[in-house]
Design a protein around this motif. Structure first.
Motif, short mmCIF file in Angstrom:
data_model
loop_
_atom_site.label_atom_id
_atom_site.label_comp_id
_atom_site.label_asym_id
_atom_site.label_seq_id
_atom_site.Cartn_x
_atom_site.Cartn_y
_atom_site.Cartn_z
N LYS A 35 -11.70 5.31 17.79
CA LYS A 35 -10.71 6.29 18.60
C LYS A 35 -9.70 6.91 18.05
CE LYS A 35 -11.51 4.32 23.22
NZ LYS A 35 -11.01 3.56 24.46
N ILE A 36 -9.50 6.60 16.91
CA ILE A 36 -8.31 6.88 15.85
C ILE A 36 -8.84 7.95 14.99
CG2 ILE A 36 -6.59 6.12 14.31
CD1 ILE A 36 -6.28 3.70 15.87
N HIS A 37 -8.58 8.88 15.06
CA HIS A 37 -9.17 9.98 14.11
C HIS A 37 -8.12 10.32 13.05
CE1 HIS A 37 -12.54 10.09 16.79
NE2 HIS A 37 -11.65 10.47 17.77
N LEU A 38 -7.80 9.37 12.12
CA LEU A 38 -6.96 9.84 11.05
C LEU A 38 -7.69 9.43 9.80
CD1 LEU A 38 -3.50 8.26 12.22
CD2 LEU A 38 -4.08 10.50 12.03
N GLU A 39 -7.17 10.16 8.84
CA GLU A 39 -7.60 9.94 7.34
C GLU A 39 -6.33 9.15 6.66
OE1 GLU A 39 -9.81 12.39 5.14
OE2 GLU A 39 -11.42 12.41 6.42
N LEU A 40 -6.47 8.12 5.94
CA LEU A 40 -5.34 7.44 5.46
C LEU A 40 -5.74 6.80 4.03
CD1 LEU A 40 -4.70 5.13 8.63
CD2 LEU A 40 -3.26 6.97 7.82
N TYR A 41 -4.66 7.02 3.30
CA TYR A 41 -4.55 6.48 1.76
C TYR A 41 -5.26 5.19 1.76
CZ TYR A 41 -2.60 10.91 0.48
OH TYR A 41 -2.25 12.33 0.20
N THR A 42 -6.18 4.89 0.95
CA THR A 42 -6.75 3.59 0.72
C THR A 42 -6.80 3.11 -0.51
OG1 THR A 42 -7.96 4.25 2.95
CG2 THR A 42 -8.78 2.08 1.78
N PRO A 43 -5.91 1.95 -0.94
CA PRO A 43 -5.93 1.57 -2.01
C PRO A 43 -7.29 0.67 -2.72
CG PRO A 43 -4.08 0.73 -0.92
CD PRO A 43 -4.99 1.41 -0.07
N THR A 44 -7.61 1.23 -3.79
CA THR A 44 -8.88 0.63 -4.51
C THR A 44 -8.58 -0.56 -5.73
OG1 THR A 44 -9.04 2.29 -6.17
CG2 THR A 44 -10.17 2.47 -3.88
N GLU A 45 -7.35 -0.59 -6.16
CA GLU A 45 -6.93 -1.66 -7.14
C GLU A 45 -6.34 -3.00 -6.55
OE1 GLU A 45 -4.22 1.14 -9.25
OE2 GLU A 45 -5.71 1.62 -10.72
N THR A 46 -6.74 -3.33 -5.30
CA THR A 46 -6.19 -4.36 -4.69
C THR A 46 -5.87 -5.61 -5.40
OG1 THR A 46 -8.48 -5.01 -3.80
CG2 THR A 46 -7.23 -3.39 -2.49
N GLN A 47 -6.69 -6.10 -6.25
CA GLN A 47 -6.39 -7.39 -6.88
C GLN A 47 -5.42 -7.08 -8.17
OE1 GLN A 47 -10.09 -9.34 -8.02
NE2 GLN A 47 -10.99 -9.00 -5.87
N GLU A 48 -5.52 -5.94 -8.86
CA GLU A 48 -4.56 -5.86 -9.93
C GLU A 48 -3.30 -5.44 -9.55
OE1 GLU A 48 -7.52 -3.72 -9.37
OE2 GLU A 48 -8.98 -4.86 -10.58
N CYS A 49 -3.06 -4.79 -8.32
CA CYS A 49 -1.95 -4.06 -8.04
C CYS A 49 -1.37 -4.68 -6.62
CB CYS A 49 -1.85 -2.65 -7.97
SG CYS A 49 -2.51 -2.11 -9.69
N THR A 50 -1.41 -6.09 -6.35
CA THR A 50 -1.23 -6.45 -5.07
C THR A 50 0.21 -5.89 -4.21
OG1 THR A 50 -2.23 -8.37 -6.00
CG2 THR A 50 -0.72 -8.69 -3.91
N GLN A 51 1.30 -5.84 -5.17
CA GLN A 51 2.37 -5.09 -4.57
C GLN A 51 2.30 -3.73 -4.24
OE1 GLN A 51 5.07 -6.87 -3.47
NE2 GLN A 51 6.26 -5.16 -2.84
N GLN A 52 1.86 -3.09 -5.23
CA GLN A 52 1.57 -1.76 -4.96
C GLN A 52 0.61 -1.32 -3.68
OE1 GLN A 52 3.37 0.93 -6.47
NE2 GLN A 52 2.53 2.36 -5.61
N THR A 53 -0.13 -2.34 -3.69
CA THR A 53 -1.32 -2.25 -2.36
C THR A 53 -0.68 -2.57 -1.26
OG1 THR A 53 -3.28 -2.65 -3.98
CG2 THR A 53 -3.62 -3.10 -1.49
N LEU A 54 0.03 -3.24 -0.98
CA LEU A 54 1.09 -3.70 0.22
C LEU A 54 1.91 -2.70 0.54
CD1 LEU A 54 2.17 -7.61 -0.48
CD2 LEU A 54 0.84 -6.60 1.40
N GLN A 55 2.59 -1.95 -0.37
CA GLN A 55 3.41 -0.97 -0.11
C GLN A 55 2.47 0.15 0.15
OE1 GLN A 55 6.76 -0.96 -0.21
NE2 GLN A 55 7.17 -2.76 -1.01
N CYS A 56 1.47 0.52 -0.10
CA CYS A 56 0.72 1.70 0.24
C CYS A 56 0.17 1.40 1.76
CB CYS A 56 -0.53 1.79 -0.83
SG CYS A 56 -1.66 3.38 -0.36
N TYR A 57 -0.49 0.27 1.89
CA TYR A 57 -1.00 0.02 3.28
C TYR A 57 0.10 -0.03 4.28
CZ TYR A 57 -5.79 -1.46 2.21
OH TYR A 57 -6.62 -1.19 1.59
N LEU A 58 1.54 -0.46 3.82
CA LEU A 58 2.65 -0.57 4.86
C LEU A 58 2.99 1.00 5.14
CD1 LEU A 58 5.15 -1.55 6.20
CD2 LEU A 58 6.07 -1.79 4.07
N GLY A 59 2.93 1.89 4.21
CA GLY A 59 3.52 3.23 4.50
C GLY A 59 2.25 4.15 5.23
#
Length: 129
Positions: A35-59
């Motif tokens: 029901k949610i029709h959005l496109e959101l940035y989705t990180p791919t470097e999750t294991q190498e960049c944990t902090q940046q991935t968290l920040q991206c998902y949070l945003g």
């Protein structure tokens, strides 16, 4: 009880509980993912960049919250789950350092919400290991 995350950092029982709560809230969103029709940035470097991935998902969760606030199809239960996800992602920031080669959130591809939700859930499960 201590758990281990990426790079061998210890994970406190409080962070462990936060991850468990996050997974439960993400599972609630499974019921409305189509029901949610959005496109959101989705990180791919999750294991190498944990902090940046968290920040991206949070945003992106903040964006999701703003976009669904006034949507009459989204019930209060789901709005509450989104708010809880935001709060718990905020509490996890600082878990690990950001790698110097990590890309900014906007450099990731945008994915439709069901794919974003799947990737975020997998990332949270990865943090539990």
């Amino acid at each position: 009880m201590l758990m281990t995350t990426a790079y061998g950092a210890s994970l406190s029982s409080e962070k462990w509980k936060t991850l468990q709560t996050l997974i439960k809230d993400l599972e609630i969103l499974e019921n409305i993912k189509n029901k949610i029709h959005l496109e959101l940035y989705t990180p791919t470097e999750t294991q190498e960049c944990t902090q940046q991935t968290l920040q991206c998902y949070l945003g992106e969760v903040v964006t999701l919250k703003k976009e669904t606030e006034d949507d009459t199809e989204i019930k209060e239960e789901f709005v509450t789950a989104i708010q809880n996800i935001e709060k718990n992602l905020k509490s996890l920031t600082g878990l690990n350092h950001t790698g110097s080669e990590c890309k900014i959130c906007e450099a990731n591809n945008k994915k439709k919400f069901p794919d974003f939700l799947h990737e975020l859930t997998n990332f949270v499960r990865y943090l539990q290991k």
